[in-house]
Design an enzyme around this catalytic site. Sequence first.
Site, PDB file in Angstrom:
ATOM      1  N   ASP A  92       0.836  -1.204   0.000  1.00 47.38           N
ATOM      2  CA  ASP A  92       0.000   0.000   0.000  1.00 47.38           C
ATOM      3  C   ASP A  92       0.866   1.247   0.000  1.00 47.38           C
ATOM      4  O   ASP A  92       2.045   1.196   0.347  1.00 47.38           O
ATOM      5  CB  ASP A  92      -0.862   0.029   1.264  1.00 47.38           C
ATOM      6  CG  ASP A  92      -1.939  -1.030   1.223  1.00 47.38           C
ATOM      7  OD1 ASP A  92      -2.271  -1.489   0.116  1.00 47.38           O
ATOM      8  OD2 ASP A  92      -2.443  -1.399   2.302  1.00 47.38           O
TER       9      ASP A  92
ATOM     10  N   LYS B  12      -3.932   3.096  -2.864  1.00 47.68           N
ATOM     11  CA  LYS B  12      -4.737   3.293  -1.658  1.00 47.68           C
ATOM     12  C   LYS B  12      -4.287   4.513  -0.884  1.00 47.68           C
ATOM     13  O   LYS B  12      -4.287   4.515   0.325  1.00 47.68           O
ATOM     14  CB  LYS B  12      -4.650   2.067  -0.729  1.00 47.68           C
ATOM     15  CG  LYS B  12      -5.441   0.887  -1.178  1.00 47.68           C
ATOM     16  CD  LYS B  12      -6.595   0.662  -0.208  1.00 47.68           C
ATOM     17  CE  LYS B  12      -7.153  -0.736  -0.318  1.00 47.68           C
ATOM     18  NZ  LYS B  12      -6.873  -1.535   0.838  1.00 47.68           N
TER      19      LYS B  12
ATOM     20  N   MET C 125      -7.863   7.423  10.467  1.00 43.30           N
ATOM     21  CA  MET C 125      -8.405   8.144   9.315  1.00 43.30           C
ATOM     22  C   MET C 125      -9.329   9.263   9.784  1.00 43.30           C
ATOM     23  O   MET C 125     -10.362   9.523   9.168  1.00 43.30           O
ATOM     24  CB  MET C 125      -9.175   7.176   8.390  1.00 43.30           C
ATOM     25  CG  MET C 125      -8.296   6.070   7.853  1.00 43.30           C
ATOM     26  SD  MET C 125      -9.199   4.770   6.999  1.00 43.30           S
ATOM     27  CE  MET C 125      -9.819   3.789   8.354  1.00 43.30           C
TER      28      MET C 125
HETATM   29  N1  SAH Z   1      -3.693  -0.988   9.374  1.00 45.26           N
HETATM   30  C1  SAH Z   1      -3.243   0.331   9.782  1.00 45.26           C
HETATM   31  C2  SAH Z   1      -4.285   1.358   9.649  1.00 45.26           C
HETATM   32  C3  SAH Z   1      -4.665   1.657   8.231  1.00 45.26           C
HETATM   33  S1  SAH Z   1      -5.861   2.923   8.123  1.00 45.26           S
HETATM   34  C4  SAH Z   1      -2.712   0.237  11.217  1.00 45.26           C
HETATM   35  O1  SAH Z   1      -2.905  -0.775  11.883  1.00 45.26           O
HETATM   36  O2  SAH Z   1      -2.106   1.193  11.665  1.00 45.26           O
HETATM   37  C5  SAH Z   1      -4.870   4.321   7.813  1.00 45.26           C
HETATM   38  C6  SAH Z   1      -4.852   5.234   9.005  1.00 45.26           C
HETATM   39  O3  SAH Z   1      -3.941   4.739   9.956  1.00 45.26           O
HETATM   40  C7  SAH Z   1      -4.366   6.617   8.727  1.00 45.26           C
HETATM   41  O4  SAH Z   1      -5.415   7.432   8.213  1.00 45.26           O
HETATM   42  C8  SAH Z   1      -3.957   7.087  10.098  1.00 45.26           C
HETATM   43  O5  SAH Z   1      -5.051   7.452  10.878  1.00 45.26           O
HETATM   44  C9  SAH Z   1      -3.389   5.826  10.663  1.00 45.26           C
HETATM   45  N2  SAH Z   1      -1.924   5.763  10.500  1.00 45.26           N
HETATM   46  C10 SAH Z   1      -1.214   4.882   9.791  1.00 45.26           C
HETATM   47  N3  SAH Z   1       0.099   5.115   9.924  1.00 45.26           N
HETATM   48  C11 SAH Z   1       0.223   6.172  10.741  1.00 45.26           C
HETATM   49  C12 SAH Z   1       1.304   6.898  11.282  1.00 45.26           C
HETATM   50  N4  SAH Z   1       2.576   6.573  10.987  1.00 45.26           N
HETATM   51  N5  SAH Z   1       1.062   7.929  12.090  1.00 45.26           N
HETATM   52  C13 SAH Z   1      -0.200   8.262  12.411  1.00 45.26           C
HETATM   53  N6  SAH Z   1      -1.261   7.609  11.948  1.00 45.26           N
HETATM   54  C14 SAH Z   1      -1.069   6.581  11.132  1.00 45.26           C
END
Ligand code: SAH
Length: 481
Positions: A254, A276, A389
């Site tokens: 992704d 994505k 998100m």
């Molecule tokens: N599977 C992922 C989440 C995917 S949804 C997990 O477990 O983290 C994507 C959302 O994850 C983003 O919109 C944000 O809210 C969060 N996210 C992912 N990486 C991030 C990061 N490094 N810092 C802050 N938020 C993050």
Amino acid sequence: MSKNATKLNAFPIFMRVAGEAVVIVGDGEEALAKARLLGQSSATLRIVAPAPEPDLRDWMREHGATHVAEAYDAAHLAGAVLVFAATADEALDRKISDDARAAGIPVNAVDRPELCDFFTPALVNRAPLAVAIGTEGAGPVLAQMVRARIDRLLSPSLGPLAQLANSLRDAAERVVPRGSARRRFWNEFFTGAPARAIEAGDALAARRAATQLMTHAAAVHGHIALVGAGPGAEDLLTLRAQRLLMEADVIVFDALVPEAVVAMGRRDAERLPVGKRKGCHSKSQAEINALLVALGRDGKRVVRLKSGDPLVFGRAGEEMAALRDARIPYEVVPGVTAAFAAAADLELPLTLRGVSSSIVFTTGHDLKGATLPDWAKLAISGATVAVYMGRSVAADVASRLIAAGLSPDTAVAVVENASLTGRRRFHGTLADLPSLEDRTDLTGPVMTIIGDAVAGANLERSRPLATQRLVAASEPQDTDA
Ligand code: SAH
């Protein structure tokens, strides 16, 4: 002698000595030390010792070395492939060295480097596996230190395992197609069931497991690993994720997975971005599902890399269902989810004794409906809420929670790019949260954490959320790492 510091002046090789004569000349301690070292090989030892000390005599008797109980003579070297001078007599060592060189036999003289054609290494012996350590004489102590470390690292069962590997090599080459299938077979062999059986001392079971692996590897089997890549920092990847990346034929990733993590995969692996990221063209979920199924049918080892944990807002459910329907084997490897990374960056206890004893992972996108989602009730009863998100719905989240009865003063913390060096941290209250939506300077992923537990965070390195609202994007980044 070469002065080039990065070049070896003595080049390590492994010399064939099985059944060959190796001569050691000397009566004492030094000769015994060489005998012990060479005794680890299947060479035929010829020891020229006119008056051997008792220890050496015992050793020769016990190990069946040929004892020549005569004063040294050049004729004793006849037919040898290696010669050791260990007489502790400089003139004699020199003569032995001269004789050996004249006969074209490589020679080593104990503690006289100028008389040596080769040096003996410190040895970690897991025959047929051997690790030889050399320092070109810089330090026997150093060599022994390194030897001890490596010795601890390598299980004693590696020897029998390598022996088994040797005995299976021809069969494996006949049965298992070369390339990724064969690589995988040996990988499994050295880390999987055969290795475990040898470790447990069951050679028969090991051979059986290896044969089974071989037949299995002969058929082409695709496999998909849904792997959590963590929040972005490369060293937050799990060891399992790293291993699978090293074994992958294809890496499907992704947009949120940083380049550096994708780069950790096997060099020859095919890399397929599936987008994505908001606003960018990307494959639809159905297309991704179909791609994974097609790769699996093709017999590929696939790592499906997802940011954070694959089972948290990663649509892994749909991918797993597609793989199950197509009967393609898969596994799931957890990762550090963004909420955990953000909490760590804020030193924020997600549960806090007497304050918060539950955690909610939510998106906030389900707040649009007429009924209050369950998690809102949990928030009101004191749960810590992590909003994924959540940037574009910040105002909704705040207003709905406040309307439902959560105090506008409830603490809120926000981290952009959690775990990465360019991360930025903010704090404020629920009343400040809507300002998040206006912040065009936040271009990275954003994690919002709401709840009284946020008060337990270390906010020294975070800035107020509300007053940031009017500050330009050129603010220096929060790069304390
Ligand atoms: N599977 C992922 C989440 C995917 S949804 C997990 O477990 O983290 C994507 C959302 O994850 C983003 O919109 C944000 O809210 C969060 N996210 C992912 N990486 C991030 C990061 N490094 N810092 C802050 N938020 C993050």
